[in-house]
Design a protein around this motif. Structure first.
Motif, PDB file in Angstrom:
ATOM      1  N   GLU A 125      11.126   1.883  -7.047  1.00  0.00           N
ATOM      2  CA  GLU A 125      10.428   2.151  -8.312  1.00  0.00           C
ATOM      3  C   GLU A 125       9.722   0.855  -8.729  1.00  0.00           C
ATOM      4  N   HIS A 126       8.802   0.958  -9.691  1.00  0.00           N
ATOM      5  CA  HIS A 126       8.081  -0.255 -10.078  1.00  0.00           C
ATOM      6  C   HIS A 126       8.998  -1.216 -10.836  1.00  0.00           C
ATOM      7  N   ASP A 183       8.910  -5.268 -12.644  1.00  0.00           N
ATOM      8  CA  ASP A 183       7.960  -6.301 -13.072  1.00  0.00           C
ATOM      9  C   ASP A 183       8.359  -7.686 -12.584  1.00  0.00           C
ATOM     10  N   TYR A 207       4.713  -7.881  -1.622  1.00  0.00           N
ATOM     11  CA  TYR A 207       5.065  -6.820  -2.583  1.00  0.00           C
ATOM     12  C   TYR A 207       4.644  -7.237  -3.995  1.00  0.00           C
ATOM     13  N   GLU A 252       0.913  -7.170  -4.470  1.00  0.00           N
ATOM     14  CA  GLU A 252       0.386  -5.804  -4.469  1.00  0.00           C
ATOM     15  C   GLU A 252       0.759  -5.031  -5.734  1.00  0.00           C
ATOM     16  N   HIS A 253       1.979  -5.287  -6.244  1.00  0.00           N
ATOM     17  CA  HIS A 253       2.476  -4.493  -7.386  1.00  0.00           C
ATOM     18  C   HIS A 253       2.406  -5.245  -8.707  1.00  0.00           C
ATOM     19  N   ASP A 254       1.702  -6.372  -8.714  1.00  0.00           N
ATOM     20  CA  ASP A 254       1.542  -7.116  -9.960  1.00  0.00           C
ATOM     21  C   ASP A 254       2.896  -7.485 -10.549  1.00  0.00           C
ATOM     22  N   ALA A 255       3.781  -7.953  -9.689  1.00  0.00           N
ATOM     23  CA  ALA A 255       5.128  -8.346 -10.136  1.00  0.00           C
ATOM     24  C   ALA A 255       5.266  -9.860 -10.018  1.00  0.00           C
ATOM     25  N   CYS A 301       2.158 -15.689  -7.670  1.00  0.00           N
ATOM     26  CA  CYS A 301       3.137 -14.715  -8.194  1.00  0.00           C
ATOM     27  C   CYS A 301       4.545 -15.280  -8.372  1.00  0.00           C
TER      28      CYS A 301
END
Ligand code: PLP
Length: 416
Positions: free
Chosen positions: A162-163, A165, A191, A194-197, A227
């Motif tokens: 799941e997403h 942060d 990851y 790609e997922h803005d985490a 990131c």
């Protein structure tokens, strides 16, 4: 009135509970000679280069011409330059001194950094985990997603389904003593991009790495400067648990979000570097001059050689423990690039469910802890205290003296 999130925390911090049990045992058995392979404190004295730097800094404090009061908010230039040069540029990593924030250690910074995030951020942590990441985020009321690390996945967490942060990663790992290779860490950086985490990377045990393909810094991975925030500590690197000093790297490229200024209504970019600077200058008044001079000394040629020798001393304990416990029939993980060993409390190759087929039916990690305390007078750390997937394991540390470590191993063997 009060922050009710505190009521959701477990009643006591893991190590306070261990201390309570050990104290109760000592009170009932005043003659007992207890050996601690439990709490992660070091035993060897500071390096001579560090002691010399402390004496010199103390003498400076005695003269009005050289006395120092409050220091620069991010830390003294002499230390930040030494960090940039030795921990990053020497490894081909381009980190600037204004991306480094000197602190009083990694516990404060790994605990406090989450203040920069909104309360609705979803936070992922490994399970088992260093408890500070979870507790600090629970205090702020955030939802936590746990990423199991078990023998089945070789203690390499799977990417979240799941997403999330933020992801806290700690390698070499406390408590399992295991590591990620560059390729495994790259999956996480990819990851996050790609997922803005964000990745909060705890490198407190970096100095213990012996293997070639294990990264010393997440910034060895391309893209990490966009990131990842990285936490460092001199506690285990150089025995600074009592001196207190560490640092956090917040690259200027990390997460610059466009937010609307309340005053002007204009969109402006805020970097985590600027936010952390603002947070620290408001709530933190710096690490002592003495501690920063002491830390600077570990980057001198003598300092480097001396701390390397102490780490080799501890890693010899790790080797002794790995070999002896494996010979006794335990399944042992970690201890090759870290001062921690993660030991299955089961004498069968894989940990069985609690109470089933384990060491005399006492496979639970607190059961094993009690048995070792009462029968061998050896203190270990119950894996369950680090999360549900720590059940069936205990953590042993290599921070004792050779003599105490050998004696503890003898006693454990006898109890079996
Ligand atoms: N991070 C990890 C993973 C640790 O194990 C520890 C100490 O045990 C710390 C941070 C805290 O280190 P410091 O003494 O610098 O606060």
């Amino acid at each position: 009135m009060i922050n009710e999130n505190y009521l959701k925390l477990s009643e006591s911090y893991l190590f306070s509970e261990i201390a309570r049990k050990v104290k109760a045992y000592k009170e009932a058995h005043s003659e007992a000679d207890i050996i601690s392979l439990g709490i992660g404190d070091v035993t060897q004295p500071l390096a001579p280069a560090v002691i010399a730097a402390l004496h010199k800094a103390t003498d400076e404090m005695a003269q009005s011409a050289t006395f120092r009061g409050y220091g620069p908010e991010r830390g003294y230039d002499f230390l930040r330059e030494a960090i940039v040069q030795n921990d990053f540029r020497a490894r081909g990593i381009d980190i600037e001194a204004d991306e480094v924030f000197v602190s009083d250690g990694a516990k404060s910074d790994t605990g406090n950094f989450q203040e920069l995030l909104s309360a609705d951020c979803v936070v992922a942590v490994t399970d088992p985990v260093y408890p500070v990441y979870i507790d600090a985020n629970m205090m702020a009321g955030r939802r936590i997603v746990k990423l199991p690390c078990t023998p089945e996945n070789s203690f390499v967490p799977e990417l979240p389904t799941e997403h999330v942060d933020v992801i806290y990663l700690c390698y070499p790992n406390n408590p399992t003593g295991t590591t990620l290779t560059k390729a495994q860490l790259k999956r996480w950086v990819d990851y996050a991009l790609e997922h803005d985490a964000l990745i909060f990377y705890d490198a407190a045990y970096e100095a213990y790495i012996q293997s070639e393909d294990v990264p010393h810094s997440i910034y060895e991975i391309p893209g990490a400067k966009q990131c990842a925030v990285e936490f460092h500590s001199y506690s285990k690197t150089a025995g600074f648990t009592g001196i207190r000093c560490g640092y956090t790297v917040v690259p200027k490229g990390v997460k610059s979000e466009k937010v609307k200024s309340e005053k002007s209504g204009l969109l402006k970019t805020i970097s985590l570097n600027a936010m952390w600077n603002r947070r620290q200058s408001t709530k933190f008044n710096g690490t002592s001059y003495l501690s920063q001079r002491a830390a600077e000394a570990i980057y001198t040629p003598e300092g480097k050689a001396q701390i390397k020798a102490t780490i080799a001393y501890y890693m010899e304990n790790a080797r002794l423990m790995r070999e002896a416990l494996t010979d006794m029939g335990f399944k042992v993980y970690g201890g090759k690039d870290a001062p921690y060993l993660w030991v299955s409390t089961s004498l069968t190759p894989d940990p069985s469910p609690v109470g089933e087929g384990n060491l005399k039916g006492e496979g639970s990690s607190w059961g094993f802890f009690d048995k070792m305390l009462h029968e061998a007078q050896v203190v270990c750390t119950p894996g369950a205290g680090f999360g549900p997937n720590g059940e069936g394991f205990v953590r042993l540390t290599a921070f004792g003296t050779h003599e105490a470590t050998k004696e503890a191993l003898k006693r454990i063997e006898k109890v079996l």
